[in-house]
Write an enzyme that holds these catalytic residues in place. Structure first.
Site: not given
Ligand SMILES: [Zn+2]
Length: 385
Positions: A303, A334
């Site tokens: 990510c 996130h």
């Molecule tokens: Zn993330």
């Protein structure tokens, strides 16, 4: 100033990539809209939202009507000037929240009378008032005033309610004065296919710049919800954007994008983040769980968000356990990035002409071998499974 316009750029099965032009910029669909209830996405700076790929923000008319009041927002430049987000905004009509949060006193043909949940003062919201408030707030996309009936509701109630919602749509349109705002109509009908089709067809007759699928994700099982989404996108015009209201679980986005839905919103990614959970391809990580306390890995390998690039699960679990507000902020960041990456990957797959491969790949990580029937059936209806 660019007028409101929607272009279709690519198609795979029933899934599509589009570009929505608004007076505050053009955005690519399908997209997920973070919810800024009070004109603020909880815990996140507008510049951070921009950095993670947020394109449109949603604000709630009900909350802003109660506080600080639409006239103050208008005097301070509308949402764009007041709240520091120069990109497009969407406001809801206030109807859903009056009915879910306000102490509802009465719904009748005129509108809704309720008591503020803040100070108990009695207020009325009508189609005309909702549009006037949304014109003062100044969002690029505004919503017609509707009733979202609870689940379950009787067929008679659903029918009477959707007919009133159509009359309220007509009044909403008559009340609208600003040419720079696009007004979307909302189809209702609960999970009754006949009523859903009736409401959708009648709403489409108004030839609006966009349409919302309302009254779903209100507690019905997914087996009942997704056939309604499939029916809706079949009846809605191809050349207009479609917005599935209040839906933000990753698997729901993947199924609905496959059916040709373009816009989504939900408090889920930020709310679940504040409660200490992270969205990951396998589902959800609960950072309160002791197993994360010594884990040096990021929330999600690969990510690109600031949280994953900077912090370990162990540190995030520590913040969550300590009740530090940074924990909720980093998890919200996130979670929103996760949904934005999901829609970005979906757009790429549609451009490549293979949304099915993307959806199967998602399902394998999310569900393993036990892909639920509702998910497979939704994808099949979209031409992807
Ligand atoms: Zn993330």
């Amino acid at each position: 100033m660019e007028p409101f316009r929607f272009e279709r750029l690519a198609q795979s099965g029933r899934a599509r990539v589009g570009r929505l032009h608004t007076p505050h910029g053009s955005v690519e669909t399908p997209l997920f809209m973070p919810v800024g209830t009070q004109g603020s996405v909880k815990g996140l700076l507008p510049k951070d939202l921009k950095a993670i790929g947020s394109q449109v923000l949603l604000a709630n008319t009900y909350h802003l009507l109660l506080r600080p009041g639409p006239e103050r927002v208008r005097a301070l430049g509308g949402l764009h000037g007041f709240a520091g987000w120069q990109g497009p905004w969407l406001t809801d009509s206030g109807g859903f929240q009056v009915m879910s949060l306000g102490h509802l006193r009465r719904i009748d043909e005129e509108g809704v009378v309720f008591q503020s949940h803040l100070d108990g003062r009695p207020l009325q919201l009508t189609p005309e008032r909702s549009i006037a408030v949304q014109e003062a707030l100044g969002a690029d996309i505004i919503m017609a005033f509707d009733e979202c009936p609870p689940y379950p509701s009787s067929r008679d109630y659903l029918k009477a309610s959707l007919e009133r919602t159509l009359r309220w749509l007509e009044r909403s349109l008559k009340a609208k004065t600003r040419p720079d705002q696009a007004l979307f109509g909302i189809a209702q009908g609960g999970t009754d296919p006949e009523l859903r089709a009736l409401s959708t067809r009648e709403t489409v007759r108004f030839d609006l710049p966009g349409y919302a699928i309302g009254g779903l994700a209100v507690g019905e099982p997914k087996e009942a919800m997704f056939p309604m989404v499939a029916l809706s996108t079949e009846l809605l015009p191809e050349e207009k954007p479609r917005y599935l209201m209040g839906v933000g679980h990753p698997e729901d986005l993947v199924a609905a994008m496959g059916l040709g839905v373009d816009l989504f919103d939900c408090v889920y990614p930020t709310r679940t983040g504040r409660f200490g959970s992270a969205l990951v391809p396998e589902g959800r990580l609960n950072l309160k769980n002791a197993r994360h306390l010594e884990d040096p890995r990021p929330l999600e390998e690969g990510c690109d968000c600031y949280t994953c690039q900077t912090f370990s699960r162990a540190y995030l679990a520590h913040l969550v356990r300590s009740g530090e507000m940074l924990g909720g902020i980093l998890l919200s960041l996130h979670n929103l990035r996760y949904l934005h990456r999901l829609t970005e990957a979906a757009r790429e797959a549609i451009r490549q002409g293979d949304y099915g491969a993307f959806a199967r790949d998602f399902a394998e990580r999310r569900f393993g071998r036990e892909v639920p029937a509702w998910f497979r059936e939704a994808l099949a209806a979209g031409g992807h499974w």
